[in-house]
Design a protein around this motif. Structure first.
Motif, PDB file in Angstrom:
ATOM      1  N   LEU A 106      48.961  11.150  -2.206  1.00  0.00           N
ATOM      2  CA  LEU A 106      49.848  12.417  -1.865  1.00  0.00           C
ATOM      3  C   LEU A 106      49.440  13.054  -0.426  1.00  0.00           C
ATOM      4  O   LEU A 106      50.445  13.559  -0.029  1.00  0.00           O
ATOM      5  CB  LEU A 106      49.066  13.438  -3.077  1.00  0.00           C
ATOM      6  CG  LEU A 106      49.621  14.709  -3.072  1.00  0.00           C
ATOM      7  CD1 LEU A 106      49.539  15.048  -4.532  1.00  0.00           C
ATOM      8  CD2 LEU A 106      49.237  15.875  -2.320  1.00  0.00           C
ATOM      9  N   LEU A 107      48.325  13.275   0.046  1.00  0.00           N
ATOM     10  CA  LEU A 107      48.036  13.889   1.369  1.00  0.00           C
ATOM     11  C   LEU A 107      48.668  12.868   2.327  1.00  0.00           C
ATOM     12  O   LEU A 107      49.325  13.449   3.530  1.00  0.00           O
ATOM     13  CB  LEU A 107      46.651  13.950   1.674  1.00  0.00           C
ATOM     14  CG  LEU A 107      45.887  14.898   0.618  1.00  0.00           C
ATOM     15  CD1 LEU A 107      44.676  15.037   1.081  1.00  0.00           C
ATOM     16  CD2 LEU A 107      46.714  16.209   0.574  1.00  0.00           C
ATOM     17  N   LYS A 108      48.882  11.501   2.359  1.00  0.00           N
ATOM     18  CA  LYS A 108      49.455  10.746   3.147  1.00  0.00           C
ATOM     19  C   LYS A 108      50.981  10.965   3.268  1.00  0.00           C
ATOM     20  O   LYS A 108      51.828  11.168   4.246  1.00  0.00           O
ATOM     21  CB  LYS A 108      49.299   9.473   2.917  1.00  0.00           C
ATOM     22  CG  LYS A 108      47.882   8.782   3.100  1.00  0.00           C
ATOM     23  CD  LYS A 108      47.934   7.117   2.701  1.00  0.00           C
ATOM     24  CE  LYS A 108      46.409   6.744   2.612  1.00  0.00           C
ATOM     25  NZ  LYS A 108      46.171   5.392   2.198  1.00  0.00           N
ATOM     26  N   ASN A 113      39.816  20.643  -2.161  1.00  0.00           N
ATOM     27  CA  ASN A 113      39.581  20.205  -0.823  1.00  0.00           C
ATOM     28  C   ASN A 113      38.553  19.091  -0.744  1.00  0.00           C
ATOM     29  O   ASN A 113      38.911  17.979  -0.059  1.00  0.00           O
ATOM     30  CB  ASN A 113      39.730  21.070  -0.012  1.00  0.00           C
ATOM     31  CG  ASN A 113      41.078  21.962   0.310  1.00  0.00           C
ATOM     32  OD1 ASN A 113      41.963  21.164   0.616  1.00  0.00           O
ATOM     33  ND2 ASN A 113      40.870  23.218   0.380  1.00  0.00           N
ATOM     34  N   GLU A 114      37.505  19.456  -1.454  1.00  0.00           N
ATOM     35  CA  GLU A 114      36.364  18.482  -1.533  1.00  0.00           C
ATOM     36  C   GLU A 114      36.621  17.486  -2.353  1.00  0.00           C
ATOM     37  O   GLU A 114      36.276  15.941  -1.752  1.00  0.00           O
ATOM     38  CB  GLU A 114      34.977  19.153  -1.930  1.00  0.00           C
ATOM     39  CG  GLU A 114      34.124  18.064  -2.299  1.00  0.00           C
ATOM     40  CD  GLU A 114      33.487  17.352  -1.028  1.00  0.00           C
ATOM     41  OE1 GLU A 114      33.178  16.115  -1.268  1.00  0.00           O
ATOM     42  OE2 GLU A 114      33.852  17.647   0.094  1.00  0.00           O
ATOM     43  N   ALA A 115      37.654  17.387  -3.376  1.00  0.00           N
ATOM     44  CA  ALA A 115      37.932  16.484  -4.227  1.00  0.00           C
ATOM     45  C   ALA A 115      38.790  15.406  -3.349  1.00  0.00           C
ATOM     46  O   ALA A 115      38.535  14.026  -3.311  1.00  0.00           O
ATOM     47  CB  ALA A 115      38.561  16.870  -5.555  1.00  0.00           C
ATOM     48  N   PHE A 116      39.796  15.886  -2.667  1.00  0.00           N
ATOM     49  CA  PHE A 116      40.818  14.944  -1.637  1.00  0.00           C
ATOM     50  C   PHE A 116      39.731  14.205  -0.739  1.00  0.00           C
ATOM     51  O   PHE A 116      39.962  13.243  -0.557  1.00  0.00           O
ATOM     52  CB  PHE A 116      41.863  15.777  -1.276  1.00  0.00           C
ATOM     53  CG  PHE A 116      42.989  15.965  -2.344  1.00  0.00           C
ATOM     54  CD1 PHE A 116      43.660  14.830  -2.605  1.00  0.00           C
ATOM     55  CD2 PHE A 116      43.285  17.204  -2.617  1.00  0.00           C
ATOM     56  CE1 PHE A 116      44.773  14.813  -3.344  1.00  0.00           C
ATOM     57  CE2 PHE A 116      44.632  17.265  -3.523  1.00  0.00           C
ATOM     58  CZ  PHE A 116      45.119  16.065  -3.890  1.00  0.00           C
ATOM     59  N   ALA A 117      38.902  15.241  -0.095  1.00  0.00           N
ATOM     60  CA  ALA A 117      38.111  14.458   0.995  1.00  0.00           C
ATOM     61  C   ALA A 117      37.431  13.243   0.468  1.00  0.00           C
ATOM     62  O   ALA A 117      37.084  12.264   1.070  1.00  0.00           O
ATOM     63  CB  ALA A 117      37.181  15.490   1.537  1.00  0.00           C
ATOM     64  N   ALA A 118      36.734  13.516  -0.860  1.00  0.00           N
ATOM     65  CA  ALA A 118      36.106  12.504  -1.459  1.00  0.00           C
ATOM     66  C   ALA A 118      36.863  11.096  -1.641  1.00  0.00           C
ATOM     67  O   ALA A 118      36.395   9.916  -1.518  1.00  0.00           O
ATOM     68  CB  ALA A 118      35.411  12.737  -2.590  1.00  0.00           C
TER      69      ALA A 118
END
Length: 365
Positions: free
Chosen positions: A44-46, A345-350
């Motif tokens: 998703l972030l890509k 945000n921490e979830a996506f970082a993980a």
């Protein structure tokens, strides 16, 4: 005006802001879903960085499950109170692709809470671009699936990924008793494929991933005999010297019947292809940009099929829900991480760091 908590992105940097916004009003053919679980997809972030999200700010999150709390005047009133998952694919419904169980190829295709992928007008995306990383989401009533009894919201939210694996396995067209190589086997798509492979002709698996330890955990998911190939344990020059191909040929001397390839980069895709049997099939769903080193003559000589595929269709998700509802498929053990909305945000970082194994992750708004 009633407010809800929502995680929204405002630009391509990918940082989500937890905000209070108005609860969306359902239109005549809409339903309003109280979100119980929303899946996290690292891609998703890509896609956000690449500009695939055409409406900003927006609420991302295309994997959604929850309870219908309001129904539009023209929608099925029987949906009120139903436990549902949302099929996120927005398509025209009338073109040759939509009529042929290939709606992900529609020129108008986009996804709720995700990117716009089509080349034509996307009127549905204009209205339904907000997704599930919020307490409530408004969706078209025709895109909700009522959940079978016993299917929990977390697995329901990840039905889309399971259905992506179904689509890839269908494309593989394995012969009965076939041997299947799965690359990037320790990720979301790899673990989903391991669970579903027995229902699509596979009798043996060969799982490829970086870490032997993580591969061993994935092998424990399999009801089939499974060998593993850890890339970290191959010679350092394996990408240039054919080390992966050699190891796969050691395990399957006659060649694999199919490779389901989820590698996003590197030479592994080509090397796994070289381990196919004559007449074997490569199904690629990883988005690997590395050059493919085989000529048309190579494909003709080996009688290989090379299939690119993305996403899934409503037929694929229906197959997953049928398997889950019957009890033939159990997927709760694939949900390894659960996060609160405040920790998104921490979830996506993980999911980007992958310092610990994450098969499937969900957020509970």
């Amino acid at each position: 005006m009633t407010l809800m908590a929502a995680a929204r992105v405002h630009d391509r940097t990918g940082t989500l802001r937890l905000e209070k916004v108005a609860v969306p009003e359902p239109g005549p053919r809409d339903v309003l879903v109280s979100v119980a679980s929303a899946g996290l997809a690292p891609s998703l972030l890509k896609l956000l960085e690449r500009g695939s999200f055409k409406h900003l700010p927006t609420v991302p999150g295309h994997e959604i499950a929850g309870t219908v709390v309001a129904v539009g005047d023209e929608a099925d009133p029987g949906l009120a109170g139903a436990r549902v998952r949302v099929h996120p694919v927005l398509a025209c419904g009338t073109c040759r692709y939509c009529r042929g169980d290939r709606e992900q190829m529609c020129a108008s295709v986009a996804m709720i809470g995700h990117g716009a992928h089509g080349t034509g007008p996307m009127p549905l995306y204009e209205r339904y671009h907000d997704g599930g990383l919020a307490e409530y989401v408004r969706v078209p009533s025709w895109l909700v699936d009522v959940l079978p009894g016993g299917v929990g919201f977390d697995v329901a939210a990840k039905t889309h990924d399971l259905a992506n694996a179904v689509r890839a396995l269908k494309c593989a067209a394995l012969p009965p008793g076939g041997t299947l190589v799965v690359t990037a086997a320790t990720g979301t798509m790899g673990t989903a494929t391991v669970k579903l492979a027995p229902f699509f002709g596979a009798a043996r698996l060969v799982l490829v991933g970086r870490s032997a330890q993580r591969l061993e955990r994935v092998r424990e998911l399999s009801s089939l005999p499974a060998d593993t190939v850890a890339l970290d344990e191959l010679d350092g020059d394996w990408e240039t010297e054919g080390g992966l191909t050699g190891r796969l040929r050691d395990l399957v001397p006659d060649g694999a019947d199919a490779v389901l390839d989820f590698l996003p980069q590197g030479g592994g895709t080509a090397q796994a292809t070289a381990a196919l049997a004559t007449g074997g099939t490569l199904v690629h769903m990883g988005g690997n940009r590395a050059p493919f080193p085989y000529s048309a003559r190579d494909l003709q000589h080996h009688c290989w099929r090379v299939v690119g595929t993305r996403a899934c269709t409503r037929t694929d998700t229906a197959a997953v829900l049928d398997l889950l509802g019957s009890g033939a498929l159990r997927a709760d053990d694939l949900i390894t991480h659960r996060y609160a909305l405040a920790d998104v945000n921490e979830a996506f970082a993980a999911t980007r760091r992958r310092t610990e194994p994450i098969w499937m992750a969900v957020v509970h708004p």
